[in-house]
Design a protein around this motif. Structure first.
Motif, PDB file in Angstrom:
ATOM      1  N   GLN A 190       0.838  -1.195   0.000  1.00 53.34           N
ATOM      2  CA  GLN A 190       0.000   0.000   0.000  1.00 53.34           C
ATOM      3  C   GLN A 190       0.874   1.247   0.000  1.00 53.34           C
ATOM      4  OE1 GLN A 190      -2.896  -0.058   3.192  1.00 53.34           O
ATOM      5  NE2 GLN A 190      -3.263  -2.261   2.979  1.00 53.34           N
ATOM      6  N   ILE A 191       0.452   2.235  -0.778  1.00 51.61           N
ATOM      7  CA  ILE A 191       1.190   3.490  -0.853  1.00 51.61           C
ATOM      8  C   ILE A 191       0.237   4.630  -0.503  1.00 51.61           C
ATOM      9  CG2 ILE A 191       0.749   3.795  -3.334  1.00 51.61           C
ATOM     10  CD1 ILE A 191       3.565   4.999  -3.543  1.00 51.61           C
ATOM     11  N   THR A 192       0.696   5.559   0.315  1.00 54.01           N
ATOM     12  CA  THR A 192      -0.121   6.691   0.734  1.00 54.01           C
ATOM     13  C   THR A 192       0.503   7.972   0.224  1.00 54.01           C
ATOM     14  OG1 THR A 192      -0.858   5.525   2.735  1.00 54.01           O
ATOM     15  CG2 THR A 192      -1.121   7.920   2.692  1.00 54.01           C
ATOM     16  N   MET A 193      -0.318   8.787  -0.475  1.00 54.54           N
ATOM     17  CA  MET A 193       0.169  10.026  -1.079  1.00 54.54           C
ATOM     18  C   MET A 193      -0.823  11.149  -0.823  1.00 54.54           C
ATOM     19  SD  MET A 193       1.472   8.471  -4.748  1.00 54.54           S
ATOM     20  CE  MET A 193      -0.106   7.705  -5.111  1.00 54.54           C
ATOM     21  N   LYS A 194      -0.357  12.378  -1.004  1.00 59.23           N
ATOM     22  CA  LYS A 194      -1.207  13.552  -0.857  1.00 59.23           C
ATOM     23  C   LYS A 194      -1.942  13.827  -2.167  1.00 59.23           C
ATOM     24  CE  LYS A 194      -0.279  15.042   3.387  1.00 59.23           C
ATOM     25  NZ  LYS A 194      -1.345  15.180   4.418  1.00 59.23           N
ATOM     26  N   GLY A 195      -3.222  14.178  -2.054  1.00 60.04           N
ATOM     27  CA  GLY A 195      -3.995  14.515  -3.230  1.00 60.04           C
ATOM     28  C   GLY A 195      -5.374  14.987  -2.833  1.00 60.04           C
ATOM     29  N   TYR A 196      -6.267  15.061  -3.805  1.00 58.31           N
ATOM     30  CA  TYR A 196      -7.642  15.469  -3.510  1.00 58.31           C
ATOM     31  C   TYR A 196      -8.598  14.711  -4.409  1.00 58.31           C
ATOM     32  CZ  TYR A 196     -11.670  18.318  -2.339  1.00 58.31           C
ATOM     33  OH  TYR A 196     -12.902  18.735  -1.887  1.00 58.31           O
ATOM     34  N   ILE A 197      -9.640  14.126  -3.796  1.00 56.59           N
ATOM     35  CA  ILE A 197     -10.672  13.402  -4.533  1.00 56.59           C
ATOM     36  C   ILE A 197     -11.881  14.315  -4.690  1.00 56.59           C
ATOM     37  CG2 ILE A 197     -12.244  11.434  -4.483  1.00 56.59           C
ATOM     38  CD1 ILE A 197     -10.066   9.909  -2.960  1.00 56.59           C
ATOM     39  N   PHE A 198     -12.286  14.545  -5.914  1.00 64.32           N
ATOM     40  CA  PHE A 198     -13.389  15.455  -6.212  1.00 64.32           C
ATOM     41  C   PHE A 198     -14.695  14.674  -6.239  1.00 64.32           C
ATOM     42  CE2 PHE A 198      -9.549  17.295  -7.810  1.00 64.32           C
ATOM     43  CZ  PHE A 198      -9.665  18.658  -7.560  1.00 64.32           C
ATOM     44  N   ASP A 199     -15.475  14.804  -5.149  1.00 71.85           N
ATOM     45  CA  ASP A 199     -16.727  14.043  -5.057  1.00 71.85           C
ATOM     46  C   ASP A 199     -17.679  14.381  -6.198  1.00 71.85           C
ATOM     47  OD1 ASP A 199     -16.069  12.552  -2.821  1.00 71.85           O
ATOM     48  OD2 ASP A 199     -16.768  14.089  -1.422  1.00 71.85           O
ATOM     49  N   ALA A 200     -17.673  15.652  -6.625  1.00 69.73           N
ATOM     50  CA  ALA A 200     -18.570  16.058  -7.705  1.00 69.73           C
ATOM     51  C   ALA A 200     -18.191  15.410  -9.025  1.00 69.73           C
ATOM     52  CB  ALA A 200     -18.550  17.585  -7.854  1.00 69.73           C
ATOM     53  N   TYR A 201     -17.010  14.799  -9.049  1.00 73.61           N
ATOM     54  CA  TYR A 201     -16.539  14.163 -10.271  1.00 73.61           C
ATOM     55  C   TYR A 201     -16.734  12.643 -10.237  1.00 73.61           C
ATOM     56  CZ  TYR A 201     -14.376  18.487 -11.938  1.00 73.61           C
ATOM     57  OH  TYR A 201     -14.165  19.770 -12.386  1.00 73.61           O
ATOM     58  N   GLY A 230      -9.851   6.133   3.765  1.00 65.73           N
ATOM     59  CA  GLY A 230      -9.101   6.679   2.642  1.00 65.73           C
ATOM     60  C   GLY A 230      -8.461   5.617   1.777  1.00 65.73           C
ATOM     61  N   LEU A 231      -9.112   4.430   1.657  1.00 68.02           N
ATOM     62  CA  LEU A 231      -8.545   3.316   0.897  1.00 68.02           C
ATOM     63  C   LEU A 231      -9.204   3.217  -0.479  1.00 68.02           C
ATOM     64  CD1 LEU A 231      -8.427   0.531   3.660  1.00 68.02           C
ATOM     65  CD2 LEU A 231      -6.626   2.131   2.986  1.00 68.02           C
ATOM     66  N   TYR A 232      -8.375   3.132  -1.510  1.00 70.79           N
ATOM     67  CA  TYR A 232      -8.869   3.060  -2.892  1.00 70.79           C
ATOM     68  C   TYR A 232      -7.996   2.105  -3.705  1.00 70.79           C
ATOM     69  CZ  TYR A 232     -11.347   7.374  -1.673  1.00 70.79           C
ATOM     70  OH  TYR A 232     -12.151   8.307  -1.064  1.00 70.79           O
ATOM     71  N   ARG A 233      -8.560   1.652  -4.812  1.00 69.92           N
ATOM     72  CA  ARG A 233      -7.771   0.937  -5.810  1.00 69.92           C
ATOM     73  C   ARG A 233      -7.574   1.861  -7.012  1.00 69.92           C
ATOM     74  NH1 ARG A 233      -6.687  -4.113  -4.702  1.00 69.92           N
ATOM     75  NH2 ARG A 233      -8.043  -5.294  -3.289  1.00 69.92           N
ATOM     76  N   GLN A 285      -5.691  15.631   0.994  1.00 69.35           N
ATOM     77  CA  GLN A 285      -6.015  14.438   1.776  1.00 69.35           C
ATOM     78  C   GLN A 285      -4.888  13.416   1.665  1.00 69.35           C
ATOM     79  OE1 GLN A 285      -9.575  14.481  -1.079  1.00 69.35           O
ATOM     80  NE2 GLN A 285     -10.292  13.158   0.567  1.00 69.35           N
ATOM     81  N   ASP A 286      -4.837  12.513   2.637  1.00 68.53           N
ATOM     82  CA  ASP A 286      -4.000  11.321   2.506  1.00 68.53           C
ATOM     83  C   ASP A 286      -4.821  10.260   1.775  1.00 68.53           C
ATOM     84  OD1 ASP A 286      -1.678  12.196   3.724  1.00 68.53           O
ATOM     85  OD2 ASP A 286      -2.383  11.670   5.732  1.00 68.53           O
ATOM     86  N   ILE A 287      -4.324   9.837   0.624  1.00 66.23           N
ATOM     87  CA  ILE A 287      -5.026   8.835  -0.185  1.00 66.23           C
ATOM     88  C   ILE A 287      -4.156   7.587  -0.235  1.00 66.23           C
ATOM     89  CG2 ILE A 287      -5.975   8.292  -2.446  1.00 66.23           C
ATOM     90  CD1 ILE A 287      -6.249  11.319  -2.922  1.00 66.23           C
ATOM     91  N   THR A 288      -4.718   6.475   0.195  1.00 64.91           N
ATOM     92  CA  THR A 288      -3.979   5.213   0.215  1.00 64.91           C
ATOM     93  C   THR A 288      -4.473   4.313  -0.900  1.00 64.91           C
ATOM     94  OG1 THR A 288      -3.612   5.332   2.603  1.00 64.91           O
ATOM     95  CG2 THR A 288      -3.404   3.167   1.567  1.00 64.91           C
ATOM     96  N   LEU A 289      -3.532   3.888  -1.742  1.00 63.91           N
ATOM     97  CA  LEU A 289      -3.852   2.984  -2.833  1.00 63.91           C
ATOM     98  C   LEU A 289      -3.426   1.562  -2.469  1.00 63.91           C
ATOM     99  CD1 LEU A 289      -2.645   5.106  -5.899  1.00 63.91           C
ATOM    100  CD2 LEU A 289      -4.920   5.017  -4.859  1.00 63.91           C
ATOM    101  N   LEU A 290      -4.317   0.620  -2.697  1.00 64.31           N
ATOM    102  CA  LEU A 290      -4.048  -0.786  -2.382  1.00 64.31           C
ATOM    103  C   LEU A 290      -3.394  -1.490  -3.558  1.00 64.31           C
ATOM    104  CD1 LEU A 290      -7.436  -1.695  -0.646  1.00 64.31           C
ATOM    105  CD2 LEU A 290      -5.377  -0.686   0.352  1.00 64.31           C
TER     106      LEU A 290
END
Length: 610
Positions: free
Chosen positions: A406-417, A575-578, A605-610
């Motif tokens: 798992q890798i955690t990075m800074k970013g932003y998830i746009f809910d409206a998108y 904050g877990l995503y693929r 946000q902290d976004i963690t990718l699995l």
């Protein structure tokens, strides 16, 4: 590096690299069984011991189809393609000293394979000559539609192309016309350039590092420099009205090898920094992403010899055939992300590999089949926008889980998108029914069906209030262009989708051919290189690859990347995503996240990718 089933009693090679193993092809008549010997010779990487030998570059072929030869008076099962090549190389009256990977490396010894692959570049660069064996004129499974004397006719055609006027972009077209049958001439070129050798990853360093090289096909010889003159002539047709000749001939497969040849001979960068080494490696990975290999690990190992910068001692890139393939790719991607190549890694991801994290790439793609993909010019540009602007990427800050999955990075998830509509997928067309006029009709049908689907979606009206504005936004999203940019691809799209006019025909206009070739090369013959979508807020976009995008997938931007991406929620509260794919949403391309945070538009946000 392929594997062999032979078990020969080899004399061990010293671990210090002071010896090399070479094959002697003993003289004999064409009808006689092949007899060879293999033994160790003194070797220095700088060539100061004046050992003269040749090196063979070829494709192993089917490992289950073999022919016995005599090696040190013992039976040795050589693949049929290698046995054919050895026959073509055997002299009647004198011996021939040559390096051949299948024989000179003890394929049953992993430590020796590791050692010899690490110095493969030195082996080929020290050879006095490299011989490329493309195979026999006719191989099992070839369709007999080209008549007789295939190798002779190909050689004559390549010779004529090599002599074409370099100042005339249409010179190659006239060479083909003089044959009396342009279509047949293109099929001959296609037969030659689609020999498996041109797609094999190992040949890149084998030819790029050679002093001189000769191509052998069906008993006919042509020098590498001479072949490249023919390829240059074919490349120049792209400046005129006959771009399809370049694409249909398959000469771009040789052009890919030539680019590596030119790279190897270019002066090293004056910037000897680690950044330049990182960029050199990632650039090689991009250039070779369509290459084929039998051993998946060779996707990396097959190009390391072409990196001019110093990567020795870098544990994450060390050649080790005992290492699981998922760890090879995971470590490669960690190395690249750590060194500022985040966008390159994420944009290269096409399809998942079992056991590999979703954020790690195999750096492999195909232009055909159900997983066919091709990254757009737009994404390629913004993926490397820092380099385009002369800004050196800085080491990227991220954190890894203890098991490095798992890798955690800074970013932003746009809910409206969040994705609310996805363009349909189409049934594959039959290749034999893929003429220009037929493809023009197919393009018209599919592109307008996508437009009609979009027009029927309520979310499409959230931002764009008129049909004209919605169509323009859709076109930009699908073609990966920015609003206001007038491009030739956009003009071709308009030509193919203009419902007020008949579908353009190749017999009426050469522009129809260019429009079809250009559009299908960008979107795929089956319109499957990308998937168009509309977000909940009405923004339009499309994926960067042919992927399995879902409704309610999210669009995000990572700090340090100018490209937006599609993520699939796993556990939003944690904050877990693929990772799914890169994408093109014009409003999010080259977005300054830090500036938006300073203006209070969002918080990173902290976004963690699995």
């Amino acid at each position: 590096m392929e594997k062999s089933v032979n078990d020969i009693d080899y004399e061990a090679l010293p671990a210090d690299g002071s010896q090399i193993r070479l094959v002697t092809i003993l003289p004999g008549k064409p009808s006689k069984k092949l007899r060879c010997t293999v033994e160790n010779y003194p070797f220095t990487e700088d060539g100061t011991n004046n050992l003269e030998y040749e090196a063979l570059s070829y494709v192993w072929g089917n490992l289950t189809v073999t022919t016995p030869i005599s090696l040190n008076d013992q039976p040795f099962q050589a693949t049929t393609n290698l046995e054919n090549g050895l026959r073509a190389l055997r002299f009647r009256n004198r011996k021939r000293l040559i390096w051949i990977d299948a024989i000179c490396i003890n394929q049953t010894s992993i430590p020796e394979r590791n050692q010899e692959v690490r110095r493969m570049a030195k082996i080929y660069s020290n050879a006095k000559h490299v011989i490329v064996w493309l195979g026999r004129e006719t191989e099992p499974g070839d369709i007999a539609v080209l008549g007789d004397r295939v190798a002779d006719r190909i050689h004559e055609l390549l010779d004529a192309l090599a002599d074409a006027n370099p100042e005339d972009p249409d010179a190659a077209t006239r060479v083909l016309e003089r044959t009396g049958d342009v279509a047949s001439a293109i099929r001959l070129l296609h037969r030659f350039f689609f020999r498996p050798w041109f797609a094999r990853i190992w040949v890149l360093q084998e030819i790029a590092l050679s002093k001189t090289a000769t191509i052998i096909y069906g008993g006919r010889h042509i020098g590498w420099d001479r072949l490249m003159q023919a390829v240059d002539a074919l490349r120049r047709v792209q400046q005129g009205q006959h771009t399809h000749i370049w694409r249909m001939s398959g000469a771009s497969r040789a052009d890919r090898v030539q680019r590596c040849w030119m790279r190897a001979r270019a002066d090293p960068s004056e910037d000897g920094s680690q950044w330049s080494v990182n960029f050199e490696l990632v650039d090689l990975l991009w250039q070779t992403r369509f290459c084929e290999k039998t051993e998946p690990k060779d996707r990396l190992y097959g190009i390391l010899g072409l990196v001019k910068g110093n990567i020795h001692g870098e544990k994450l890139l060390e050649i080790d055939y005992t290492k699981p393939v998922t760890e090879v790719f995971r470590d490669l991607n960690i190395f690249l992300i750590r060194n500022g190549m985040l966008s390159h890694v994420l944009c290269s991801i096409v399809e998942p590999m079992e056991g590999l994290p979703s954020w790690a790439s195999t750096w492999t793609v195909t232009l055909e089949g159900t997983t066919a993909s091709r990254l757009s010019t737009g994404l390629m540009t913004y993926m490397q926008i820092q380099n385009v602007r002369g800004i050196k990427p800085q080491p990227y800050l991220f954190s890894l889980s203890d098991d490095m999955s798992q890798i955690t990075m800074k970013g932003y998830i746009f809910d409206a998108y969040s994705i609310s509509h996805i363009g349909k997928q189409f049934e594959p067309i039959v290749r034999s029914d893929a003429g220009v006029d037929r493809m023009a009709r197919v393009c018209r049908t599919r592109l307008t069906e996508w437009e009609d689907e979009m027009e029927s979606q309520k979310c499409a009206r959230e931002i764009y209030k008129t049909k004209k504005k919605r169509r323009e936004a859709w076109k930009c999203a699908l073609l990966h262009e920015l609003p206001g940019n007038e491009t030739e691809l956009g003009q071709h799209y308009d030509l193919l989708t203009d419902r007020s006019k008949p579908v353009p025909s190749a017999s009426q206009s050469a522009l129809a051919i260019r429009a079809v070739v250009d559009t299908t090369s960008q979107l795929g013959v089956n319109s499957n290189y990308r998937r168009p979508f509309i977000t909940r807020s009405g923004h339009m976009g499309s994926t960067g690859t042919n992927c399995d995008v879902h409704l309610e997938d999210k669009v995000c931007v990572f700090l340090g990347s100018a490209v937006p991406y599609v993520l699939r929620p796993v556990d939003v509260s944690k904050g877990l995503y693929r990772f799914v794919t890169s994408c093109w949403v014009p409003q999010l391309v080259d977005l300054d996240l830090l500036e938006g945070q300073r203006k209070g538009l969002w918080e990173l946000q902290d976004i963690t990718l699995l």
